[in-house]
Design an enzyme around this catalytic site. Structure first.
Site, PDB file in Angstrom:
ATOM      1  N   HIS A 143      -8.754   0.127  -2.118  1.00 46.32           N
ATOM      2  CA  HIS A 143      -9.683   1.421  -2.248  1.00 46.32           C
ATOM      3  C   HIS A 143      -9.580   2.146  -3.779  1.00 46.32           C
ATOM      4  O   HIS A 143      -9.801   3.013  -3.915  1.00 46.32           O
ATOM      5  CB  HIS A 143      -8.194   1.807  -1.606  1.00 46.32           C
ATOM      6  CG  HIS A 143      -8.887   2.167   0.327  1.00 46.32           C
ATOM      7  ND1 HIS A 143      -9.177   3.531   0.644  1.00 46.32           N
ATOM      8  CD2 HIS A 143      -7.983   1.126   1.048  1.00 46.32           C
ATOM      9  CE1 HIS A 143      -8.993   2.805   2.179  1.00 46.32           C
ATOM     10  NE2 HIS A 143      -8.417   1.588   2.073  1.00 46.32           N
ATOM     11  N   ASP A 196       1.009  -0.896  -0.126  1.00 50.45           N
ATOM     12  CA  ASP A 196      -0.344   0.312   0.007  1.00 50.45           C
ATOM     13  C   ASP A 196       1.033   1.441  -0.124  1.00 50.45           C
ATOM     14  O   ASP A 196       1.695   1.590   0.793  1.00 50.45           O
ATOM     15  CB  ASP A 196      -1.076  -0.283   1.336  1.00 50.45           C
ATOM     16  CG  ASP A 196      -1.416  -1.668   1.273  1.00 50.45           C
ATOM     17  OD1 ASP A 196      -2.666  -1.189   2.238  1.00 50.45           O
ATOM     18  OD2 ASP A 196      -1.786  -2.003   0.156  1.00 50.45           O
ATOM     19  N   ASP A 237      -4.120   0.072  -3.429  1.00 43.58           N
ATOM     20  CA  ASP A 237      -4.079   1.042  -2.524  1.00 43.58           C
ATOM     21  C   ASP A 237      -3.818   2.199  -2.612  1.00 43.58           C
ATOM     22  O   ASP A 237      -3.047   2.343  -1.845  1.00 43.58           O
ATOM     23  CB  ASP A 237      -4.247   0.721  -1.366  1.00 43.58           C
ATOM     24  CG  ASP A 237      -5.673  -0.101  -0.572  1.00 43.58           C
ATOM     25  OD1 ASP A 237      -6.469  -0.795  -1.696  1.00 43.58           O
ATOM     26  OD2 ASP A 237      -5.283  -1.295   0.383  1.00 43.58           O
ATOM     27  N   HIS A 272      -0.970   4.207  -0.505  1.00 40.38           N
ATOM     28  CA  HIS A 272      -1.522   5.487   0.256  1.00 40.38           C
ATOM     29  C   HIS A 272      -1.401   5.878   0.480  1.00 40.38           C
ATOM     30  O   HIS A 272      -1.300   7.413   0.949  1.00 40.38           O
ATOM     31  CB  HIS A 272      -1.983   5.498   1.840  1.00 40.38           C
ATOM     32  CG  HIS A 272      -3.558   3.465   2.001  1.00 40.38           C
ATOM     33  ND1 HIS A 272      -4.421   3.677   1.570  1.00 40.38           N
ATOM     34  CD2 HIS A 272      -3.187   2.618   2.389  1.00 40.38           C
ATOM     35  CE1 HIS A 272      -4.966   2.824   1.282  1.00 40.38           C
ATOM     36  NE2 HIS A 272      -4.010   2.320   2.383  1.00 40.38           N
TER      37      HIS A 272
END
Length: 218
Positions: A181, A119, A148, A121
């Site tokens: 996500h 991830d 993500d 993010h």
């Protein structure tokens, strides 16, 4: 420059005059600092070649977006204009849409390293540091990003846009796998939708759905 305002002996002047003199000195100091600041440097976005991104374009895009992250949210549109953002997202989508849901990646003879990244993010600076340590995408290495890319971090736009630019340039060396996500629901709840609105408002027709649809196909 020294403060030329006459100030009476602090032992004799009333408190109100003492406070007023102090405020005047502080304001003068702020003016000196403002005058000493260099004029803001204009952020020049790279020109996207008509045939699609090049290595020089991707590296220049990384540099200008990196500068923008230290300038303020308002600088995002200057470093990554809406038209350029939209061109990258829409340009890479056909490549992603042709990839199967489950990828089988077989490194070639010249591909000596496969790097798998978890991830990100929206941590754009971490992505830049990762490429500084392990090298940027190239014909000799493969990067697999496990989804993500946005939400939570403050630079989801920059993070995902740079990944998409490299994916467009090197489709067999950069793989963007869908994370949980990469959906319209998550991007609205966990911050990416708000980030797009804060940075671009109504200046672009590229929405979180465009980002999500591009990565869902990977």
């Amino acid at each position: 420059m020294a403060n030329t305002d006459a100030v009476a002996d602090p032992k004799q002047q009333p408190k109100s005059q003492e406070l007023e003199a102090g405020c005047c000195t502080a304001e003068h100091g702020v003016q000196q600092v403002q005058q000493a600041q260099l004029p803001p440097q204009r952020l020049e976005p790279p020109s996207l070649p008509t045939s699609g991104p090049s290595v020089d374009f991707c590296l220049a895009l990384e540099r200008v977006m990196h500068k923008a992250t230290w300038t303020g949210m308002h600088a995002t549109q200057e470093a990554l204009p809406p038209q350029l953002l939209q061109a990258i997202v829409l340009g890479v989508t056909p490549i992603l849409s042709k990839e199967p849901t489950m990828l089988e990646i077989r490194p070639g003879i010249l591909q000596h390293r496969v790097t798998i990244v978890g991830d990100t993010h929206g941590q754009f600076h971490d992505l830049c540091k990762l490429w500084e340590l392990y090298g940027h995408p190239s014909s000799e290495r493969i990067y697999i990003f496990n989804g993500d890319y946005v939400d939570r971090g403050a630079w989801g736009v920059e993070t995902l846009t740079l990944m998409l630019a490299w994916k467009w340039l090197l489709p067999k060396n950069v793989y963007l796998i869908r994370g949980n996500h990469e959906t319209s629901y998550c991007t609205k709840v966990y911050g990416f939708g708000g980030e797009l609105k804060a940075k671009y408002g109504k200046a672009t027709t590229v929405s979180e759905q465009h980002f999500a649809s591009a990565v869902i196909s990977a």
